[in-house]
Design an enzyme around this catalytic site. Structure first.
Site, mmCIF file in Angstrom:
data_model
loop_
_atom_site.group_PDB
_atom_site.id
_atom_site.type_symbol
_atom_site.label_atom_id
_atom_site.label_comp_id
_atom_site.label_asym_id
_atom_site.label_seq_id
_atom_site.Cartn_x
_atom_site.Cartn_y
_atom_site.Cartn_z
ATOM 1 N N ARG A 38 0.853 -1.198 0.000
ATOM 2 C CA ARG A 38 0.000 0.000 0.000
ATOM 3 C C ARG A 38 0.882 1.240 0.000
ATOM 4 O O ARG A 38 1.672 1.420 0.919
ATOM 5 C CB ARG A 38 -0.914 0.005 1.239
ATOM 6 C CG ARG A 38 -1.746 1.264 1.339
ATOM 7 C CD ARG A 38 -2.519 1.393 2.632
ATOM 8 N NE ARG A 38 -3.102 2.727 2.696
ATOM 9 C CZ ARG A 38 -3.107 3.495 3.786
ATOM 10 N NH1 ARG A 38 -2.575 3.040 4.914
ATOM 11 N NH2 ARG A 38 -3.630 4.705 3.746
ATOM 12 N N HIS A 76 -2.829 11.022 0.965
ATOM 13 C CA HIS A 76 -2.242 10.758 2.283
ATOM 14 C C HIS A 76 -1.581 12.046 2.756
ATOM 15 O O HIS A 76 -0.381 12.123 2.980
ATOM 16 C CB HIS A 76 -1.233 9.607 2.202
ATOM 17 C CG HIS A 76 -0.965 8.943 3.517
ATOM 18 N ND1 HIS A 76 -1.089 7.585 3.729
ATOM 19 C CD2 HIS A 76 -0.586 9.462 4.703
ATOM 20 C CE1 HIS A 76 -0.772 7.307 4.981
ATOM 21 N NE2 HIS A 76 -0.470 8.405 5.594
ATOM 22 N N GLU A 124 -7.124 8.687 6.653
ATOM 23 C CA GLU A 124 -7.365 9.317 7.939
ATOM 24 C C GLU A 124 -7.842 10.771 7.918
ATOM 25 O O GLU A 124 -7.116 11.700 8.319
ATOM 26 C CB GLU A 124 -6.097 9.210 8.801
ATOM 27 C CG GLU A 124 -5.712 7.791 9.076
ATOM 28 C CD GLU A 124 -4.643 7.652 10.119
ATOM 29 O OE1 GLU A 124 -4.286 8.645 10.758
ATOM 30 O OE2 GLU A 124 -4.162 6.535 10.305
ATOM 31 N N ASN A 161 -6.897 1.926 9.941
ATOM 32 C CA ASN A 161 -5.538 2.046 10.509
ATOM 33 C C ASN A 161 -5.650 1.968 12.022
ATOM 34 O O ASN A 161 -6.342 2.794 12.638
ATOM 35 C CB ASN A 161 -4.926 3.408 10.147
ATOM 36 C CG ASN A 161 -4.740 3.581 8.649
ATOM 37 O OD1 ASN A 161 -4.883 2.639 7.878
ATOM 38 N ND2 ASN A 161 -4.431 4.800 8.224
ATOM 39 N N TYR A 196 -3.594 0.964 15.840
ATOM 40 C CA TYR A 196 -2.343 0.676 16.537
ATOM 41 C C TYR A 196 -2.585 0.273 17.988
ATOM 42 O O TYR A 196 -1.889 -0.556 18.550
ATOM 43 C CB TYR A 196 -1.419 1.899 16.500
ATOM 44 C CG TYR A 196 -0.970 2.228 15.099
ATOM 45 C CD1 TYR A 196 -1.764 2.984 14.228
ATOM 46 C CD2 TYR A 196 0.243 1.747 14.617
ATOM 47 C CE1 TYR A 196 -1.355 3.258 12.926
ATOM 48 C CE2 TYR A 196 0.660 2.023 13.317
ATOM 49 C CZ TYR A 196 -0.158 2.780 12.488
ATOM 50 O OH TYR A 196 0.245 3.046 11.201
ATOM 51 N N GLU A 232 -3.289 -0.251 8.170
ATOM 52 C CA GLU A 232 -2.071 0.074 8.927
ATOM 53 C C GLU A 232 -2.120 -0.558 10.300
ATOM 54 O O GLU A 232 -3.154 -0.491 10.971
ATOM 55 C CB GLU A 232 -1.904 1.586 9.130
ATOM 56 C CG GLU A 232 -1.465 2.357 7.929
ATOM 57 C CD GLU A 232 -1.339 3.836 8.222
ATOM 58 O OE1 GLU A 232 -1.109 4.214 9.391
ATOM 59 O OE2 GLU A 232 -1.519 4.636 7.275
HETATM 60 C C1 GCO Z 1 -1.175 7.611 10.458
HETATM 61 C C2 GCO Z 1 -0.598 7.725 9.137
HETATM 62 C C3 GCO Z 1 0.816 7.229 8.990
HETATM 63 C C4 GCO Z 1 1.648 7.305 10.250
HETATM 64 C C5 GCO Z 1 1.521 6.017 11.040
HETATM 65 C C6 GCO Z 1 2.344 6.080 12.322
HETATM 66 O O1 GCO Z 1 -1.915 6.663 10.653
HETATM 67 O O2 GCO Z 1 -0.947 8.500 11.263
HETATM 68 O O3 GCO Z 1 -1.394 7.008 8.220
HETATM 69 O O4 GCO Z 1 1.298 8.097 7.993
HETATM 70 O O5 GCO Z 1 3.002 7.481 9.919
HETATM 71 O O6 GCO Z 1 0.212 5.805 11.402
HETATM 72 O O7 GCO Z 1 1.892 7.146 13.084
#
Ligand code: GCO
Length: 450
Positions: free
Chosen positions: A77, A121, A166, A301, A303, A355
């Protein structure tokens, strides 16, 4: 329908973004984007760093695709730099800039790697920013014209498309909180106009992709806060789901529902109708039909997850000394299961993890390798949770690890290393980290070892 594991065609991949890895910020006719512009201004980016060179991917893409092939990636991606393709954002097309993406896509396809393109992006052409950017209603037509330029070059080469990465960040942080480029705090009325322009731009782009790209698979790549249930009792699960799909009147642009409900449900969230009865964007039937054109997957995305925020107190995922990454984000593997479950139940689309990954304080050891056991453990734990969702029958199409390379982490500059591949920015030497070799084994076995 329960499954034993990942589908044979599961898209094991990795992700990146143009501004974070390409460099060549003024090469071959590229125009300026707002991250180029603001990185030049003092005080916005850590250590005064910028994406002028970054990972020099613009020149080194063949080497980088060869590394992706070594890792056995099924997909990759990446994003298109709008100002590289259209220096002023509208009008003139920079053929050399466009050719880079044709070459990159051909290199990927020749390596047997499925290209997945994010159209936006964050690096808005500065020329359009100076004409009002996302607040100018013309941006929907500018974005459609840019999309058409990209499609003419890549429409027959690329099947997977994401319109935006995002909005929670480039609008929520960039135009509401003022913490990302262009670092502005717009009024609520302006945010309503910006949201309307964004939704119309998304719809116009989807319509164009359907026109130019036969058999396209289209989504977006939003993010948002996912609340992990206290336990798996139905009441706790429902409470966590409700909190995940919550929005409030101050931070609504950072929520999941503000952006996803209009696109996937054809209306703003119920809270929005209550909070903003007089200023909520209004669309004609034709506009709603364009905004709600069917998408093929729900990209996300993600984390970390969390519990309910309690001012002045830890939440249950950030207890004293809790495991955290170099971004100070909590390590909460179960969030991959719960986000897939909650998002599938609400939006009824197959899920694509667009992500997921972690920043680590990596360096090259005396033996010339980069040993990153934390990232291996992180990925193992998160992917086991994704596998739980898959085995319960939730359709998950792929997992794009963030990121293939260490790269420019926006306002953090180069301090945060997310890559499966270490980049020495002084020499541009790439070193595949232990996690990259581990991920290769996961992919080779289609996740059996998880
Ligand atoms: C985000 C962006 C990425 C970041 C990644 C780490 O999700 O903020 O898509 O460009 O670099 O997530 O923060």
């Amino acid at each position: 329908m329960e499954k034993n594991g990942f589908d044979r065609d599961f898209l094991w991949g990795a992700a990146s973004a143009a501004y974070q890895i390409e460099g060549a910020y003024q090469e071959d006719g590229k125009g300026m984007g707002i991250w180029d512009t603001f990185a030049k201004k003092p005080g916005y980016i850590a250590h005064g760093e910028n994406g002028n060179v970054a990972c020099d991917h613009y020149h080194r893409y063949k080497e980088d695709v060869a590394i992706m092939k070594t890792l056995g990636l099924k997909s990759y991606r990446f994003s298109i730099s709008w100002p590289r393709v259209m220096p002023k954002g509208c009008g003139e097309v920079n053929e050399k800039g466009l050719q880079f993406y044709v070459n990159l896509t051909d290199e990927l396809r020749n390596a047997g790697i499925v290209p997945m393109v994010t159209l936006f992006h964050w690096n808005l052409p500065t020329a359009l920013y100076e004409m009002g950017g996302w607040e100018n209603p013309r941006i929907a037509e500018w974005f459609e014209a840019y999309t058409q330029v990209v499609l003419k070059a890549l429409g027959k080469k690329v099947k997977y498309w994401m319109t935006f990465n995002e909005p929670q960040l480039f609008i929520g942080a960039g135009l509401n909180a003022g913490t990302f480029a262009p670092f502005e705090k717009k009024s609520r009325e302006s945010l309503m106009k910006i949201s309307a322009n964004f939704l119309l731009a998304h719809g116009r782009a989807v319509r164009k992709i359907r026109e130019y790209c036969e058999n396209a698979r289209i989504g977006m790549a939003p993010t948002g806060e996912v609340v992990i249930p206290e336990n798996e009792e139905p009441g706790c699960v429902e409470e966590a789901k409700a909190q995940t799909f919550f929005m409030d009147r101050e931070t609504f642009p950072s929520s999941i529902v503000w952006w996803s409900d209009p696109v996937f449900k054809g209306r703003f969230p119920r809270e929005a109708e209550a909070y903003f009865p007089d200023i909520l964007p209004e669309f004609t039937e034709e506009e709603w039909r364009m905004i709600t054109q069917p998408l093929d997957f729900y990209g996300f995305n993600i984390y970390q997850g969390g519990g309910p925020k309690m001012p002045g107190r830890y939440d249950r995922y950030s207890f004293q000394g809790s495991p955290r990454t170099a971004m100070e984000w909590n390590v909460t593997p179960e969030v991959l299961y719960w986000c897939s479950k909650f998002l599938y139940e609400r939006y009824e689309k197959p899920i694509m993890i667009t992500e997921n990954g972690m920043a680590n304080y990596d360096w090259v050891s005396l033996d010339g390798q980069v040993h990153d056991p934390q990232r291996i453990d992180f990925m193992h734990r998160y992917l086991r949770e994704l596998k739980r969702a898959v085995k319960e029958g939730i359709p998950v199409l792929g997992y794009q690890y963030w990121s293939i390379l260490d790269n420019f982490e926006w306002i953090n500059g180069y301090d945060k290393r997310f890559g499966l591949v270490y980049v020495d920015y002084r020499t541009q030497k790439r070193t595949i980290k232990d996690s990259g070799y581990w991920y290769r084994e996961v992919i080779a076995g289609n996740g059996e070892m998880l």
